[in-house]
Enzyme design. Structure first.
Site, PDB file in Angstrom:
ATOM      1  N   LYS A  54       0.875  -1.066  -0.009  1.00 14.16           N
ATOM      2  CA  LYS A  54       0.086  -0.023   0.034  1.00 14.16           C
ATOM      3  C   LYS A  54       1.006   1.366  -0.090  1.00 14.16           C
ATOM      4  O   LYS A  54       0.411   2.326  -0.261  1.00 14.16           O
ATOM      5  CB  LYS A  54      -0.746  -0.017   1.126  1.00 14.16           C
ATOM      6  CG  LYS A  54      -2.088  -1.035   1.001  1.00 14.16           C
ATOM      7  CD  LYS A  54      -3.033  -0.822  -0.219  1.00 14.16           C
ATOM      8  CE  LYS A  54      -4.012  -1.612  -0.172  1.00 14.16           C
ATOM      9  NZ  LYS A  54      -5.129  -1.405  -1.061  1.00 14.16           N
TER      10      LYS A  54
HETATM   11  C1  PLP Z   1      -3.351  -7.171   3.735  1.00 14.18           C
HETATM   12  C2  PLP Z   1      -4.004  -6.907   2.681  1.00 14.18           C
HETATM   13  N1  PLP Z   1      -3.779  -7.729   1.548  1.00 14.18           N
HETATM   14  C3  PLP Z   1      -4.289  -7.606   0.278  1.00 14.18           C
HETATM   15  C4  PLP Z   1      -4.746  -6.201   0.027  1.00 14.18           C
HETATM   16  C5  PLP Z   1      -5.172  -5.991  -1.522  1.00 14.18           C
HETATM   17  O1  PLP Z   1      -4.785  -5.232  -2.228  1.00 14.18           O
HETATM   18  P1  PLP Z   1      -5.850  -4.170  -3.137  1.00 14.18           P
HETATM   19  O2  PLP Z   1      -6.414  -3.426  -2.250  1.00 14.18           O
HETATM   20  O3  PLP Z   1      -4.597  -3.763  -4.095  1.00 14.18           O
HETATM   21  O4  PLP Z   1      -6.477  -5.061  -4.007  1.00 14.18           O
HETATM   22  C6  PLP Z   1      -4.743  -5.623   0.948  1.00 14.18           C
HETATM   23  C7  PLP Z   1      -5.453  -4.144   0.826  1.00 14.18           C
HETATM   24  O5  PLP Z   1      -5.609  -3.312   1.878  1.00 14.18           O
HETATM   25  C8  PLP Z   1      -4.206  -5.576   2.219  1.00 14.18           C
HETATM   26  O6  PLP Z   1      -4.195  -4.691   3.289  1.00 14.18           O
END
Ligand code: PLP
Length: 473
Positions: A54
């Site tokens: 992120k």
């Molecule tokens: C721990 C975790 N895994 C996966 C994701 C997924 O990523 P995306 O929001 O880019 O789909 C997030 C998003 O907040 C996350 O915090």
């Protein structure tokens, strides 16, 4: 422009310059243990300064807001988030002189609040138990603060610069790091920023590259209705702006149990500490890699570190209580095996059913307690809303016979205490001293009610077996 004194050194200009360029690491031990023939590697985003993928969209969304005049020097950023996006925004804000205000619910773990405060952010905590339209809800508070402070609201679910960050950075890195040989990319999807951004880039370089989403069971991406699950950060109960199903070649649903056990397996076997959503992605990627050809290159996306989940995925007591771990051979499950209990056959009532119907079910099945659960089986633990008990119902109806035709939710008692199917029987005995019944969880789902009578029947069956069958007098 960077300081000329840094020329010829390896000193980067600021922490922002350490976002991205994360390693692509071969999962060598898993490859051997799982009998995988292709090249199997992890894009490990936990090495970003904020510990997650992120950081990338946080930086991109802030830079875009500066360019678009939405964020002025010394301005404020307001976002309803408790997770990794907050950390990324706080890092970039600290470096570029902005104030961050994060709005979250009181359900969030205290260490998440502390983490964001540690980066100098302000945190506003709102009650979780109110409707989104309530002025106290975290949606309403975030709206009001944005307005009042004239703040910039990144809104990662709608912001095109979220997937764009991955088009610009993550996708090209993976392409370069695999020498263009990547054949499969597997990732979880929350806002869909990562998978959509990477997919757009990789498919533009080679349309034959397969993009596979891993998704928690219950989430809408894999066809669920948005029912609750325990894995954090991935899956949704709605479709965000970056959801582009035409980019996806497959979507694999993974249970909480498989996600958590895989997170532990990868951490222990590879020495890479990953969280539940990383475990979910690896579980799906193992399936993909097992059916891949020896020349294929399968890349799995690990969004963050297991450090954020030490009190859940890596806590044996938490895992055992949800029925994800077995502590013993003769444990709670042995009592239920004797009764052929199954998740599909759980006896329950819905909150809207009438008390008279609940009484009829208790009478016809001979049980004294029932869990009150929303929806239909298999339930998630979070869908249990309370319980009813024959003694309490009897008292309530005695006071007011009209109770018979009221919905169960009006008279139900608190949820039964929970115990995991793999926890020790001694614990069940101890808990049953103060509770009339327990709700047994298996794989995070309610399996059965366990009463004192069940345990007694089990003990006597074991005793009879030990002395060679029932004693006849
Ligand atoms: C721990 C975790 N895994 C996966 C994701 C997924 O990523 P995306 O929001 O880019 O789909 C997030 C998003 O907040 C996350 O915090």
């Amino acid at each position: 422009m960077s300081d000329p004194r840094l020329v010829g050194t390896e000193i980067v200009d600021s922490v922002i310059d350490t976002i991205g360029n994360t390693p692509l690491v071969r999962l060598k031990r898993l490859t051997e243990l799982e009998g995988i023939e292709c090249v199997f590697a992890m894009k490990n985003e936990s090495t970003n300064p904020g510990g997650s993928a992120k950081d990338r969209p946080a930086l991109e969304m802030i830079l875009a807001a500066e360019r678009e005049g939405l964020l002025k020097p010394g301005g404020t950023i307001v976002e309803p988030t408790s997770g990794n996006t907050g950390v990324g925004l706080a890092i970039v804000a600290a470096q570029r002189g902005y104030t961050c205000v994060f709005v979250m619910t009181d359900k969030v773990a205290p260490e998440k609040v502390s983490l964001l405060k540690a980066y100098g952010a302000e945190v506003v905590v709102c009650p979780v138990a109110v409707e989104p339209s309530d002025p106290q809800s975290y949606y309403s508070v975030a709206e009001r603060l944005t307005e009042e402070l004239g703040a910039f609201r990144p809104n990662q679910y709608d912001n095109p610069h979220n997937p764009e960050a991955h088009v610009k950075t993550t996708g090209p890195e993976i392409w370069r790091q695999t020498g263009g040989r990547i054949t499969h990319f597997v990732a979880g999807a929350g806002t869909c920023g990562s998978i959509t951004g990477v997919a757009r880039y990789l498919k533009s370089m080679n349309p034959d590259i397969k993009i596979i989403a891993a998704d928690p069971e219950g989430s809408v991406y894999s066809g669920g209705s948005g029912r609750p699950y325990l894995v954090e950060g991935v899956g949704e109960d709605f479709f965000p702006a970056a959801w582009e199903p035409e980019l996806l070649d497959d979507i694999i649903a993974i249970s909480d149990e498989e996600s958590f056990l895989t997170a532990r397996y990868v951490s222990e076997r590879e020495g890479i500490l990953i969280g539940g959503s990383g475990g979910m992605a690896v579980a799906a990627a193992i399936k993909v890699a097992k059916s891949a050809k020896p020349d294929d290159v399968v890349v799995v996306f690990n969004p963050d570190s297991g450090r954020g989940y030490l009190s859940r995925v890596f806590d044996d007591a938490w895992m055992a209580n949800f029925g994800f771990l077995r502590e013993c051979d003769q444990c709670v499950g042995a009592v239920l095996d004797a009764r052929n209990a199954s998740i599909e056959n759980l006896l329950y009532v819905n909150p809207g059913q009438l008390v008279s119907e609940a009484i009829e079910l208790m009478r016809s099945t001979g049980v004294s307690q029932l869990p009150v659960c929303k929806n239909t089986p298999p339930f998630a633990a979070a869908e249990v809303s309370g319980s009813i008990d024959e003694l309490e119902l009897m008292e309530a109806i005695h006071r007011d016979p009209g109770v018979m035709s009221t919905p169960v939710e009006k008279v139900m008692g608190p949820k039964l205490p929970t115990i995991g199917v793999g926890q020790k029987l001694e614990l069940a005995v101890e808990m049953l001293e103060s509770a009339p019944a327990l709700l047994v969880l298996s794989g995070g789902r309610p399996l059965s009610v366990l009463t004192r009578t069940d345990v007694l029947a089990y003990f006597s069956a074991v005793a009879e077996a030990a002395i060679g069958g029932p004693q006849r007098g």
